[in-house]
Write a protein that holds these residues in place. Structure first.
Motif, PDB file in Angstrom:
ATOM      1  N   TYR A   1       0.837  -1.194   0.000  1.00  0.00           N
ATOM      2  CA  TYR A   1       0.000   0.000   0.000  1.00  0.00           C
ATOM      3  C   TYR A   1       0.872   1.243   0.000  1.00  0.00           C
ATOM      4  CZ  TYR A   1      -4.179  -2.740   1.005  1.00  0.00           C
ATOM      5  OH  TYR A   1      -5.234  -3.619   0.933  1.00  0.00           O
TER       6      TYR A   1
ATOM      7  N   LYS B   1      -2.980  -8.660   2.693  1.00  0.00           N
ATOM      8  CA  LYS B   1      -4.012  -7.619   2.741  1.00  0.00           C
ATOM      9  C   LYS B   1      -4.819  -7.652   4.032  1.00  0.00           C
ATOM     10  CE  LYS B   1      -8.011  -5.957   0.154  1.00  0.00           C
ATOM     11  NZ  LYS B   1      -8.820  -6.126  -1.048  1.00  0.00           N
TER      12      LYS B   1
ATOM     13  N   HIS C   1      -5.458  -4.033   6.045  1.00  0.00           N
ATOM     14  CA  HIS C   1      -6.578  -3.330   5.406  1.00  0.00           C
ATOM     15  C   HIS C   1      -7.374  -2.482   6.395  1.00  0.00           C
ATOM     16  CE1 HIS C   1     -10.645  -2.889   3.625  1.00  0.00           C
ATOM     17  NE2 HIS C   1      -9.902  -2.496   2.608  1.00  0.00           N
TER      18      HIS C   1
END
Length: 147
Positions: free
Chosen positions: A35, A133, A137
């Motif tokens: 990210y 993830k 997240h």
């Protein structure tokens, strides 16, 4: 020498091709993602940075995070993916939001790097090392995709 996908991965490493599992299986949740969170206000007035300059900030932060955490098994597995790497670029509205996110990640021991542009000494971007993830997240879900 065996092809990369047949090599034995280090202990504790997420299997790079786990995203090939059937939908709904736990392996699908272990997909590695890097990210990158860019400040959206940099490209808008009054700053109005050129697109290339903003993109460069994201590149700097992503490379800094990958380099700093290059020995982590997830980073190593992510880099082995080559053209199959997954990167998600999100937008923080301003420097305050970026700083708050950095503090939250620090509090939860999430590995990341904040890129500070010099000589302006302006925090422009933040990048996490590659993570499954589902592990990160929750800290990023309030940010939208950069447009």
């Amino acid at each position: 020498q065996a092809p990369a996908m047949l090599k034995r991965l280090p202990a504790g490493c997420v299997v790079p091709y786990s995203n090939m599992a059937a939908p709904g299986t736990t392996a699908a949740a272990a997909v590695l993602v890097q990210y990158v969170v860019l400040r959206g206000d940099l490209a808008r007035p009054p700053r109005s940075w050129p697109l290339g300059a903003v993109v460069a900030q994201g590149c700097h932060a992503a490379l800094a995070a990958a380099h700093t955490h290059r020995q982590h098994p997830d980073t190593r597995a992510y880099l082995e993916l080559g053209g199959a790497m997954r990167t998600v670029v999100l937008e923080a509205p301003d420097e305050a939001a970026l700083t708050t996110l950095a503090e939250t990640l620090q509090q939860h021991s999430i590995d990341h790097e904040v890129w500070t542009e010099q000589p302006e000494n302006v925090a422009t971007c933040l990048a996490l090392r590659p993570y499954p993830k589902d592990q990160v997240h929750q800290y990023l879900k309030k940010f939208k995709l950069l447009k």
